[in-house]
Design a protein around this motif. Structure first.
Motif, PDB file in Angstrom:
ATOM      1  N   ARG A  25       0.813  -1.221   0.000  1.00  9.39           N
ATOM      2  CA  ARG A  25       0.000   0.000   0.000  1.00  9.39           C
ATOM      3  C   ARG A  25       0.842   1.265   0.000  1.00  9.39           C
ATOM      4  NH1 ARG A  25      -4.841  -1.530   4.224  1.00  9.39           N
ATOM      5  NH2 ARG A  25      -5.905  -2.987   2.841  1.00  9.39           N
ATOM      6  N   SER A  26       2.093   1.171   0.420  1.00  8.36           N
ATOM      7  CA  SER A  26       2.945   2.362   0.471  1.00  8.36           C
ATOM      8  C   SER A  26       3.644   2.644  -0.859  1.00  8.36           C
ATOM      9  CB  SER A  26       3.993   2.207   1.578  1.00  8.36           C
ATOM     10  OG  SER A  26       4.921   1.195   1.238  1.00  8.36           O
ATOM     11  N   LEU A  27       3.547   1.749  -1.820  1.00  7.20           N
ATOM     12  CA  LEU A  27       4.216   1.939  -3.111  1.00  7.20           C
ATOM     13  C   LEU A  27       3.462   2.931  -3.984  1.00  7.20           C
ATOM     14  CD1 LEU A  27       4.997  -1.798  -3.901  1.00  7.20           C
ATOM     15  CD2 LEU A  27       6.616  -0.071  -3.122  1.00  7.20           C
ATOM     16  N   LYS A  28       4.160   3.476  -4.979  1.00  8.84           N
ATOM     17  CA  LYS A  28       3.518   4.348  -5.962  1.00  8.84           C
ATOM     18  C   LYS A  28       2.564   3.504  -6.795  1.00  8.84           C
ATOM     19  CE  LYS A  28       7.197   7.705  -6.258  1.00  8.84           C
ATOM     20  NZ  LYS A  28       8.132   8.416  -7.115  1.00  8.84           N
ATOM     21  N   ASP A  29       1.620   4.170  -7.453  1.00  8.17           N
ATOM     22  CA  ASP A  29       0.524   3.472  -8.132  1.00  8.17           C
ATOM     23  C   ASP A  29       0.971   2.386  -9.098  1.00  8.17           C
ATOM     24  OD1 ASP A  29      -1.470   4.771  -6.796  1.00  8.17           O
ATOM     25  OD2 ASP A  29      -1.690   6.351  -8.310  1.00  8.17           O
ATOM     26  N   ALA A  34       1.104  -3.746  -9.623  1.00 10.22           N
ATOM     27  CA  ALA A  34       1.818  -4.989  -9.942  1.00 10.22           C
ATOM     28  C   ALA A  34       2.051  -5.827  -8.687  1.00 10.22           C
ATOM     29  CB  ALA A  34       3.140  -4.671 -10.619  1.00 10.22           C
ATOM     30  N   ALA A  35       2.389  -5.195  -7.584  1.00 11.13           N
ATOM     31  CA  ALA A  35       2.639  -5.913  -6.332  1.00 11.13           C
ATOM     32  C   ALA A  35       1.361  -6.516  -5.771  1.00 11.13           C
ATOM     33  CB  ALA A  35       3.280  -4.979  -5.312  1.00 11.13           C
ATOM     34  N   GLU A  36       0.231  -5.824  -5.887  1.00 12.75           N
ATOM     35  CA  GLU A  36      -1.032  -6.357  -5.391  1.00 12.75           C
ATOM     36  C   GLU A  36      -1.465  -7.573  -6.182  1.00 12.75           C
ATOM     37  OE1 GLU A  36      -3.770  -3.093  -5.343  1.00 12.75           O
ATOM     38  OE2 GLU A  36      -3.042  -2.385  -3.398  1.00 12.75           O
ATOM     39  N   ARG A  37      -1.173  -7.602  -7.469  1.00 19.49           N
ATOM     40  CA  ARG A  37      -1.501  -8.787  -8.271  1.00 19.49           C
ATOM     41  C   ARG A  37      -0.704  -9.996  -7.807  1.00 19.49           C
ATOM     42  NH1 ARG A  37      -1.147  -5.670 -13.743  1.00 19.49           N
ATOM     43  NH2 ARG A  37      -3.162  -4.658 -13.735  1.00 19.49           N
ATOM     44  N   ARG A  38       0.556  -9.775  -7.450  1.00 19.52           N
ATOM     45  CA  ARG A  38       1.375 -10.879  -6.953  1.00 19.52           C
ATOM     46  C   ARG A  38       0.934 -11.339  -5.573  1.00 19.52           C
ATOM     47  NH1 ARG A  38       5.603  -7.586  -8.866  1.00 19.52           N
ATOM     48  NH2 ARG A  38       6.035  -6.979  -6.719  1.00 19.52           N
ATOM     49  N   GLY A  39       0.270 -10.454  -4.819  1.00 16.09           N
ATOM     50  CA  GLY A  39      -0.157 -10.777  -3.468  1.00 16.09           C
ATOM     51  C   GLY A  39      -1.404 -11.638  -3.404  1.00 16.09           C
ATOM     52  N   ASN A  40      -2.148 -11.747  -4.505  1.00 15.59           N
ATOM     53  CA  ASN A  40      -3.368 -12.559  -4.525  1.00 15.59           C
ATOM     54  C   ASN A  40      -3.017 -14.032  -4.626  1.00 15.59           C
ATOM     55  OD1 ASN A  40      -4.936 -10.287  -4.444  1.00 15.59           O
ATOM     56  ND2 ASN A  40      -5.152 -10.149  -6.652  1.00 15.59           N
ATOM     57  N   LEU A  41      -3.706 -14.829  -3.831  1.00 15.47           N
ATOM     58  CA  LEU A  41      -3.481 -16.266  -3.833  1.00 15.47           C
ATOM     59  C   LEU A  41      -4.761 -16.999  -4.186  1.00 15.47           C
ATOM     60  CD1 LEU A  41      -1.463 -16.714  -0.527  1.00 15.47           C
ATOM     61  CD2 LEU A  41      -0.557 -16.705  -2.834  1.00 15.47           C
TER      62      LEU A  41
END
Length: 72
Positions: A25-29, A34-41
């Motif tokens: 959540r602290s990353l730029k948009d 991209a990071a949130e997509r990797r976080g989904n399981l």
């Protein structure tokens, strides 16, 4: 010395989940998306009975499927 996550009553896996979410959540948009997509399981499980594998179910649906199994 007790770890802060342990003193708060969290498991280590739950602590890592919360910390990872805070970092994403602290990353730029552009990087955050991209990071949130990797976080989904997508985790599936199946119950074995009599040496045979049952139907594979999504873990996210487990509480609702467990409730229907106990009521049926």
């Amino acid at each position: 010395m007790t770890f802060a996550w342990k003193a708060a009553g969290l498991s280590y896996n739950r602590y890592l989940t919360i910390a990872g979410r805070a970092v994403r959540r602290s990353l730029k948009d552009d990087k955050r998306i991209a990071a949130e997509r990797r976080g989904n399981l997508d985790v599936r499980f199946s119950k074995w009975q009599g040496g045979k594998q049952g139907e594979a179910k999504n873990l996210a649906d487990a509480p609702t499927s467990a409730a229907t199994e106990t009521s049926a």
